[in-house]
Design a protein around this motif. Structure first.
Motif, PDB file in Angstrom:
ATOM      1  N   HIS A 106     -37.246  49.277  24.263  1.00 46.57           N
ATOM      2  CA  HIS A 106     -35.637  49.732  22.788  1.00 46.57           C
ATOM      3  C   HIS A 106     -36.773  49.822  21.429  1.00 46.57           C
ATOM      4  N   LEU A 107     -37.384  48.777  21.276  1.00 44.90           N
ATOM      5  CA  LEU A 107     -37.844  50.279  19.746  1.00 44.90           C
ATOM      6  C   LEU A 107     -38.205  50.889  19.225  1.00 44.90           C
ATOM      7  N   ARG A 108     -38.838  51.401  21.112  1.00 45.04           N
ATOM      8  CA  ARG A 108     -39.857  52.905  20.761  1.00 45.04           C
ATOM      9  C   ARG A 108     -38.194  53.267  20.541  1.00 45.04           C
ATOM     10  N   ALA A 109     -37.060  53.125  21.253  1.00 39.71           N
ATOM     11  CA  ALA A 109     -36.431  54.689  21.744  1.00 39.71           C
ATOM     12  C   ALA A 109     -35.196  54.454  20.908  1.00 39.71           C
ATOM     13  N   GLY A 110     -35.721  54.203  19.278  1.00 41.21           N
ATOM     14  CA  GLY A 110     -34.579  54.143  18.379  1.00 41.21           C
ATOM     15  C   GLY A 110     -33.290  52.939  17.847  1.00 41.21           C
ATOM     16  N   SER A 111     -33.567  52.214  19.118  1.00 42.09           N
ATOM     17  CA  SER A 111     -32.714  50.761  18.536  1.00 42.09           C
ATOM     18  C   SER A 111     -33.322  50.014  17.783  1.00 42.09           C
ATOM     19  N   LYS A 112     -32.119  49.691  16.720  1.00 39.28           N
ATOM     20  CA  LYS A 112     -32.705  49.201  15.640  1.00 39.28           C
ATOM     21  C   LYS A 112     -32.433  47.655  14.946  1.00 39.28           C
ATOM     22  N   ASN A 113     -30.704  47.256  16.890  1.00 39.12           N
ATOM     23  CA  ASN A 113     -30.776  46.111  15.710  1.00 39.12           C
ATOM     24  C   ASN A 113     -30.918  45.606  17.922  1.00 39.12           C
ATOM     25  N   VAL A 114     -32.207  44.648  17.482  1.00 39.63           N
ATOM     26  CA  VAL A 114     -32.917  44.291  18.241  1.00 39.63           C
ATOM     27  C   VAL A 114     -33.431  42.685  19.028  1.00 39.63           C
ATOM     28  N   LEU A 115     -32.712  41.589  19.601  1.00 37.34           N
ATOM     29  CA  LEU A 115     -32.953  40.866  19.495  1.00 37.34           C
ATOM     30  C   LEU A 115     -34.083  40.405  20.846  1.00 37.34           C
ATOM     31  N   GLU A 116     -35.591  40.405  20.487  1.00 37.80           N
ATOM     32  CA  GLU A 116     -36.060  40.271  21.611  1.00 37.80           C
ATOM     33  C   GLU A 116     -36.742  38.661  21.899  1.00 37.80           C
ATOM     34  N   LEU A 117     -35.890  38.237  22.919  1.00 35.38           N
ATOM     35  CA  LEU A 117     -35.080  36.727  23.287  1.00 35.38           C
ATOM     36  C   LEU A 117     -36.325  36.085  24.019  1.00 35.38           C
ATOM     37  N   HIS A 118     -37.311  37.163  24.290  1.00 35.93           N
ATOM     38  CA  HIS A 118     -38.668  36.315  24.909  1.00 35.93           C
ATOM     39  C   HIS A 118     -39.993  36.562  24.367  1.00 35.93           C
ATOM     40  N   GLY A 119     -39.642  36.905  23.230  1.00 39.23           N
ATOM     41  CA  GLY A 119     -40.528  37.578  21.763  1.00 39.23           C
ATOM     42  C   GLY A 119     -41.420  39.103  22.675  1.00 39.23           C
ATOM     43  N   HIS A 120     -42.393  39.116  22.154  1.00 40.94           N
ATOM     44  CA  HIS A 120     -43.320  40.254  22.450  1.00 40.94           C
ATOM     45  C   HIS A 120     -44.797  40.531  22.052  1.00 40.94           C
ATOM     46  N   LEU A 121     -45.536  41.295  22.633  1.00 41.21           N
ATOM     47  CA  LEU A 121     -46.473  41.806  22.601  1.00 41.21           C
ATOM     48  C   LEU A 121     -47.389  42.752  21.218  1.00 41.21           C
ATOM     49  N   ARG A 122     -46.655  42.423  20.163  1.00 44.58           N
ATOM     50  CA  ARG A 122     -47.337  42.881  18.547  1.00 44.58           C
ATOM     51  C   ARG A 122     -48.450  42.210  18.427  1.00 44.58           C
ATOM     52  N   GLU A 123     -47.667  40.959  18.456  1.00 45.68           N
ATOM     53  CA  GLU A 123     -48.518  39.884  17.094  1.00 45.68           C
ATOM     54  C   GLU A 123     -49.013  38.759  18.407  1.00 45.68           C
ATOM     55  N   ALA A 124     -50.437  38.305  17.613  1.00 47.66           N
ATOM     56  CA  ALA A 124     -50.733  36.895  18.517  1.00 47.66           C
ATOM     57  C   ALA A 124     -50.080  36.091  17.170  1.00 47.66           C
ATOM     58  N   ARG A 125     -50.186  34.286  17.748  1.00 42.23           N
ATOM     59  CA  ARG A 125     -49.837  33.689  16.847  1.00 42.23           C
ATOM     60  C   ARG A 125     -50.685  32.176  17.236  1.00 42.23           C
ATOM     61  N   CYS A 126     -50.756  31.160  15.863  1.00 42.96           N
ATOM     62  CA  CYS A 126     -51.827  30.761  15.968  1.00 42.96           C
ATOM     63  C   CYS A 126     -50.747  29.384  17.160  1.00 42.96           C
ATOM     64  N   ASP A 127     -51.778  28.739  17.721  1.00 41.26           N
ATOM     65  CA  ASP A 127     -50.840  27.741  18.971  1.00 41.26           C
ATOM     66  C   ASP A 127     -50.690  25.988  18.392  1.00 41.26           C
ATOM     67  N   ARG A 128     -51.588  26.228  16.860  1.00 45.75           N
ATOM     68  CA  ARG A 128     -51.746  25.376  15.897  1.00 45.75           C
ATOM     69  C   ARG A 128     -51.448  25.259  14.015  1.00 45.75           C
ATOM     70  N   CYS A 129     -51.754  26.719  13.759  1.00 42.93           N
ATOM     71  CA  CYS A 129     -51.011  26.384  12.448  1.00 42.93           C
ATOM     72  C   CYS A 129     -49.852  27.714  12.302  1.00 42.93           C
ATOM     73  N   GLY A 130     -50.291  28.376  13.632  1.00 41.42           N
ATOM     74  CA  GLY A 130     -48.624  29.232  13.427  1.00 41.42           C
ATOM     75  C   GLY A 130     -49.074  30.984  13.239  1.00 41.42           C
ATOM     76  N   ALA A 131     -50.826  31.295  12.474  1.00 39.83           N
ATOM     77  CA  ALA A 131     -51.034  32.210  11.327  1.00 39.83           C
ATOM     78  C   ALA A 131     -50.818  33.603  13.043  1.00 39.83           C
ATOM     79  N   ARG A 132     -50.663  34.400  12.165  1.00 37.54           N
ATOM     80  CA  ARG A 132     -50.330  35.643  13.531  1.00 37.54           C
ATOM     81  C   ARG A 132     -51.523  36.858  12.723  1.00 37.54           C
ATOM     82  N   ARG A 133     -51.464  37.400  14.216  1.00 32.59           N
ATOM     83  CA  ARG A 133     -52.819  39.097  13.796  1.00 32.59           C
ATOM     84  C   ARG A 133     -52.012  39.636  14.694  1.00 32.59           C
ATOM     85  N   PRO A 134     -51.857  40.870  14.078  1.00 29.96           N
ATOM     86  CA  PRO A 134     -51.196  42.158  14.882  1.00 29.96           C
ATOM     87  C   PRO A 134     -52.334  42.273  16.072  1.00 29.96           C
ATOM     88  N   LEU A 135     -52.143  42.752  17.115  1.00 28.53           N
ATOM     89  CA  LEU A 135     -52.785  42.656  18.719  1.00 28.53           C
ATOM     90  C   LEU A 135     -52.613  44.826  18.522  1.00 28.53           C
TER      91      LEU A 135
END
Ligand code: APR
Length: 250
Positions: A106-135
């Motif tokens: 949807h984002l790649r198609a140009g949609s702007k006000n997008v709520l990703e209810l189940h998350g996305h695969l553009r980042e990873a998140r640390c399951d302990r401290c919440g730190a993020r890193r791009p994928l």
């Protein structure tokens, strides 16, 4: 007036539209759905791949699967259904798109006000401290550990996990105030996402379903457009925008 004509008349009259999508809208881009004939849950073990327990048990297996899904997302393009929703967005003062999909199409198609209810695969998140890193590419086994002692996991909402609070609150509020709700490509079997199309809308909200098959949402739908999203949605947009067949009295 038929369902299509009624749907486009309602879409023309309102200035408040809420859209809910599921994996069906990405099917014509070449991505599998979850419960369809070749669906992901037909060929993979949900509890081992999309659950905190599965990740704790075998994080490498889980990352292998999500690396494959990310690669598949990268190899496909948004289809005419995604584009039609991005075009519709421009017509409404109050527009919200809530998607259950994590494919970023949807984002790649140009949609702007997008709520990703189940998350996305553009980042990873640390399951302990919440730190993020791009994928960027595939996350390698030796990249899973984080210096804090935790492990990087996909930034996805797994079975049994709550949806991100602020995302859910915005989606529920948008569904509750919308005059028209457009539901595309979801079987409506996973909560709480499905409730955005069944319980959240006001009684007088007009619900349109775009899906080749009957779903758990069909009983709430006021207009049922049986067909594939990449065919139905562009036709709906062209008609609402006044370039297609008449919508009937508006
Ligand atoms: N156009 C529109 N709808 C389609 C198309 C198409 N071309 N092809 C299939 N569909 C419909 C199917 O008829 C089905 O109703 O898409 C729906 C897909 O349903 P599911 O496979 O259950 O996927 P979804 O509803 O997105 O699943 C919801 O479940 O596994 C979890 O987190 C995962 O977000 C996912 C959630």
């Amino acid at each position: 007036m038929g369902d299509f004509e009624e749907a486009c008349a309602r879409l023309r009259r309102t200035d408040s539209l809420f859209v809910l999508t599921g994996s069906g809208i990405s099917q014509e881009s070449g991505l599998p759905t979850f419960r369809g004939v070749n669906g992901l849950w037909r060929t993979h073990r949900v509890e081992e791949l999309a659950s905190p327990q599965g990740f704790a048990r075998d994080p490498v297996l889980v990352w292998t699967w999500y690396n494959e899904r990310r690669a598949a997302h990268r190899d496909v393009q948004p289809n005419a259904g995604h584009v039609a929703i991005a075009q519709l967005e421009e017509r409404y003062a109050d527009f919200t798109l809530a998607t259950q999909n994590v494919d970023s199409l949807h984002l790649r198609a140009g949609s702007k006000n997008v709520l990703e209810l189940h998350g996305h695969l553009r980042e990873a998140r640390c399951d302990r401290c919440g730190a993020r890193r791009p994928l960027e590419g595939a996350l390698q086994p030796d990249e899973i550990g984080h210096t804090c002692g935790g492990r990087f996991r996909p930034d996805i909402v797994w079975f049994g996990e709550p949806l991100p609070e602020n995302i859910w609150a915005r989606a529920a509020a948008a569904a509750a105030r919308a005059e028209v709700v457009l539901v595309v490509g979801t079987s409506g079997v996973v909560e709480p996402a499905a409730s955005l199309a069944t319980r959240a809308p006001r009684r007088e909200a007009f619900v349109i379903e775009v899906n080749p098959e009957e779903t758990a949402i069909t009983p709430r739908a006021d207009a049922i457009l049986r067909g594939p999203a990449a065919t139905v949605l562009p036709r709906l947009y062209e008609t609402v925008a006044g370039r297609g067949v008449s919508c009937g009295p508006t």
